[in-house]
Design a protein around this motif. Structure first.
Motif, PDB file in Angstrom:
ATOM      1  N   ALA A 167       0.815  -0.972  -0.035  1.00  0.00           N
ATOM      2  CA  ALA A 167       0.063  -0.081  -0.098  1.00  0.00           C
ATOM      3  C   ALA A 167       0.765   1.259   0.158  1.00  0.00           C
ATOM      4  O   ALA A 167       1.982   1.117   0.156  1.00  0.00           O
ATOM      5  CB  ALA A 167      -0.803   0.016   1.071  1.00  0.00           C
ATOM      6  N   TYR A 168       0.447   2.372  -0.543  1.00  0.00           N
ATOM      7  CA  TYR A 168       1.091   3.531  -0.504  1.00  0.00           C
ATOM      8  C   TYR A 168       0.478   4.936   0.004  1.00  0.00           C
ATOM      9  O   TYR A 168      -0.694   5.063  -0.055  1.00  0.00           O
ATOM     10  CB  TYR A 168       1.312   3.778  -2.237  1.00  0.00           C
ATOM     11  N   THR A 176      -3.143   2.547   2.458  1.00  0.00           N
ATOM     12  CA  THR A 176      -3.267   1.738   3.661  1.00  0.00           C
ATOM     13  C   THR A 176      -4.645   1.289   4.204  1.00  0.00           C
ATOM     14  O   THR A 176      -5.013   0.082   4.289  1.00  0.00           O
ATOM     15  CB  THR A 176      -2.319   2.036   4.846  1.00  0.00           C
ATOM     16  N   GLY A 177      -5.293   2.372   4.156  1.00  0.00           N
ATOM     17  CA  GLY A 177      -6.940   2.211   4.661  1.00  0.00           C
ATOM     18  C   GLY A 177      -7.533   1.206   3.473  1.00  0.00           C
ATOM     19  O   GLY A 177      -8.353   0.382   3.959  1.00  0.00           O
ATOM     20  N   GLU A 178      -7.149   1.451   2.370  1.00  0.00           N
ATOM     21  CA  GLU A 178      -7.968   0.461   1.190  1.00  0.00           C
ATOM     22  C   GLU A 178      -7.584  -0.946   1.212  1.00  0.00           C
ATOM     23  O   GLU A 178      -8.478  -1.729   1.028  1.00  0.00           O
ATOM     24  CB  GLU A 178      -7.700   1.265   0.011  1.00  0.00           C
ATOM     25  N   ALA A 179      -6.330  -1.007   1.714  1.00  0.00           N
ATOM     26  CA  ALA A 179      -5.834  -2.274   1.535  1.00  0.00           C
ATOM     27  C   ALA A 179      -6.393  -2.869   2.814  1.00  0.00           C
ATOM     28  O   ALA A 179      -6.895  -4.439   2.669  1.00  0.00           O
ATOM     29  CB  ALA A 179      -4.161  -2.194   1.690  1.00  0.00           C
ATOM     30  N   LEU A 210      -4.722   6.160   8.481  1.00  0.00           N
ATOM     31  CA  LEU A 210      -5.591   5.360   7.364  1.00  0.00           C
ATOM     32  C   LEU A 210      -5.742   4.151   7.867  1.00  0.00           C
ATOM     33  O   LEU A 210      -6.833   3.522   7.730  1.00  0.00           O
ATOM     34  CB  LEU A 210      -5.072   5.525   6.102  1.00  0.00           C
ATOM     35  N   ALA A 211      -4.672   3.429   8.077  1.00  0.00           N
ATOM     36  CA  ALA A 211      -4.760   1.870   8.429  1.00  0.00           C
ATOM     37  C   ALA A 211      -5.655   1.645   9.643  1.00  0.00           C
ATOM     38  O   ALA A 211      -6.438   0.696   9.645  1.00  0.00           O
ATOM     39  CB  ALA A 211      -3.400   1.435   8.470  1.00  0.00           C
ATOM     40  N   GLU A 213      -7.817   3.775  11.238  1.00  0.00           N
ATOM     41  CA  GLU A 213      -9.078   3.946  11.135  1.00  0.00           C
ATOM     42  C   GLU A 213      -9.816   3.162  10.366  1.00  0.00           C
ATOM     43  O   GLU A 213     -11.056   2.796  10.556  1.00  0.00           O
ATOM     44  CB  GLU A 213      -9.234   5.315  10.143  1.00  0.00           C
ATOM     45  N   ALA A 214      -9.092   2.199   9.363  1.00  0.00           N
ATOM     46  CA  ALA A 214      -9.850   1.108   8.566  1.00  0.00           C
ATOM     47  C   ALA A 214      -9.998  -0.302   9.546  1.00  0.00           C
ATOM     48  O   ALA A 214     -10.462  -1.500   8.989  1.00  0.00           O
ATOM     49  CB  ALA A 214      -8.842   0.918   7.353  1.00  0.00           C
ATOM     50  N   GLY A 215      -9.306  -0.227  10.593  1.00  0.00           N
ATOM     51  CA  GLY A 215      -9.250  -1.498  11.552  1.00  0.00           C
ATOM     52  C   GLY A 215      -8.161  -2.202  11.653  1.00  0.00           C
ATOM     53  O   GLY A 215      -8.095  -3.389  11.992  1.00  0.00           O
ATOM     54  N   ALA A 216      -6.882  -1.738  11.086  1.00  0.00           N
ATOM     55  CA  ALA A 216      -5.752  -2.445  11.445  1.00  0.00           C
ATOM     56  C   ALA A 216      -5.415  -2.672  13.109  1.00  0.00           C
ATOM     57  O   ALA A 216      -5.826  -1.756  13.868  1.00  0.00           O
ATOM     58  CB  ALA A 216      -4.284  -1.588  10.818  1.00  0.00           C
ATOM     59  N   ILE A 217      -4.890  -3.909  13.381  1.00  0.00           N
ATOM     60  CA  ILE A 217      -4.836  -4.017  14.673  1.00  0.00           C
ATOM     61  C   ILE A 217      -3.352  -3.389  15.184  1.00  0.00           C
ATOM     62  O   ILE A 217      -3.431  -3.255  16.314  1.00  0.00           O
ATOM     63  CB  ILE A 217      -4.939  -5.499  15.245  1.00  0.00           C
TER      64      ILE A 217
END
Length: 247
Positions: A167-168, A176-179, A210-211, A213-217
Motif C-alpha cells: 500500500a502507498y 493503507t486504509g483501502e488495503a 488511515l490503516a 481508521e480502517a481497522g488494522a490491529i
C-alpha cells in the motif's frame, strides 16, 4: 592516501524526527567505521544542504567523496535529483572526485528489520494472531519503483505464509486504509501494517492513521537507524570507493 569521505544523502523533511533519524543512522555508520569521515546531508527541507556539506569537506582537504542516497526506491529523487546535485557539485569543485552510489533499495535483509519493528508493534498492542499483512511505503509515479515494493511484499508474505498487499502513502493506490478494508471485506480481522519508510514523517504518519481508521490491529514504526541499515550504507560506500580508483 585517505579513504574517500562519505555523505549519507537523505531527501529531507520538515518533520524534525526525520532529520534526527538520519543523524542517528550516520552515528551508527561512524560507530561501525570510525576511520571514515562521514557526514549527513539533505536534498531539501532540512539542513545541512548537500552543497554546504561538500564545501565543508573540500575545505577539510578531501579530494574524493562517495555519496550514498538514503532512498528505498529508484524513483524520481534517485534518477533526477541526486545525479543533478552531484553533477553540480562536481562542476563547482572540479578538483574533487564525487561519486553517487546506488540507493539503499529493498535489500531482502530489510525484511528482518520490518519483522523486528512489527513484533514490537504487535507486542505493544498485545496481538498474538494475524491473518493478513500490509506493507506500507511512500509510493511513486514511477511504476517500476512501485513494482519493486510489490515484489518485496510478495517475498515477505511468502516467508510468513500470509496474504500481503503493498500500500502507498502517495501517488498510487491502494492506500493503507483501502488495503485494510479490502482484507476485512474478505473476512480477515487481524491485519497488521509494516512500515517501509526509513524515518518518521508526515507520510508514514498518514499511512498509519488511515490503516488504524480502517481497522488494522497494529502499525509498525519505520526502519529507523538500525545497524543493518548502516551496514548497507557502508556496503554501497565500498562499491563507490572502488569506482573512484583509476583504472
Amino acid at each position: 592516501m585517505a579513504a574517500p569521505a562519505l555523505i549519507a544523502l537523505a531527501h529531507g523533511s520538515r518533520d524534525p524526527r526525520s532529520a534526527a533519524t538520519v543523524t542517528a543512522l550516520v552515528e551508527e555508520v561512524r560507530a561501525q567505521r570510525p576511520d571514515l569521515r562521514v557526514a549527513e546531508a539533505f536534498l531539501e527541507l532540512a539542513s545541512p544542504s548537500f552543497h554546504d556539506v561538500v564545501k565543508k569537506l573540500v575545505r577539510e582537504g578531501h579530494e574524493e567523496i562517495v555519496v550514498v542516497p538514503l532512498l528505498l526506491t529508484e524513483a524520481y529523487h534517485a534518477k533526477v535529483d541526486v545525479p543533478s546535485v552531484v553533477a553540480e557539485a562536481a562542476e563547482r569543485h572540479p578538483s574533487v572526485k564525487i561519486r553517487a552510489t546506488a540507493v539503499l533499495g529493498h535489500e531482502a535483509r530489510f525484511l528482518e528489520i520490518i519483522d523486528e519493528r512489527l513484533r514490537a508493534a504487535l507486542g505493544k498492542a498485545r496481538v498474538r494472531e494475524l491473518d493478513a499483512l500490509v506493507l506500507a511505503a511512500a509510493g511513486s509515479s514511477d511504476p517500476l519503483a512501485n513494482a519493486s515494493i510489490a515484489r518485496l511484499a510478495r517475498l515477505w508474505g511468502a516467508h510468513h505464509k500470509l496474504p500481503v498487499v503493498a500500500a502507498y502513502a502517495s501517488a498510487t493506490p491502494p492506500t493503507t486504509g483501502e488495503a485494510v478494508r479490502a482484507f476485512r471485506a474478505q473476512g480477515r480481522r487481524h491485519i497488521a501494517v509494516a512500515s517501509l519508510f526509513l524515518a518518521p514523517g508526515w507520510l508514514p504518519d498518514r499511512a498509519a492513521e488511515l490503516a488504524l481508521e480502517a481497522g488494522a490491529i497494529a502499525v509498525a514504526e519505520p526502519l529507523g537507524a538500525h545497524p543493518e541499515i548502516a551496514r548497507t550504507v557502508l556496503a554501497r560506500y565500498a562499491v563507490g570507493a572502488v569506482e573512484l580508483v583509476p583504472v
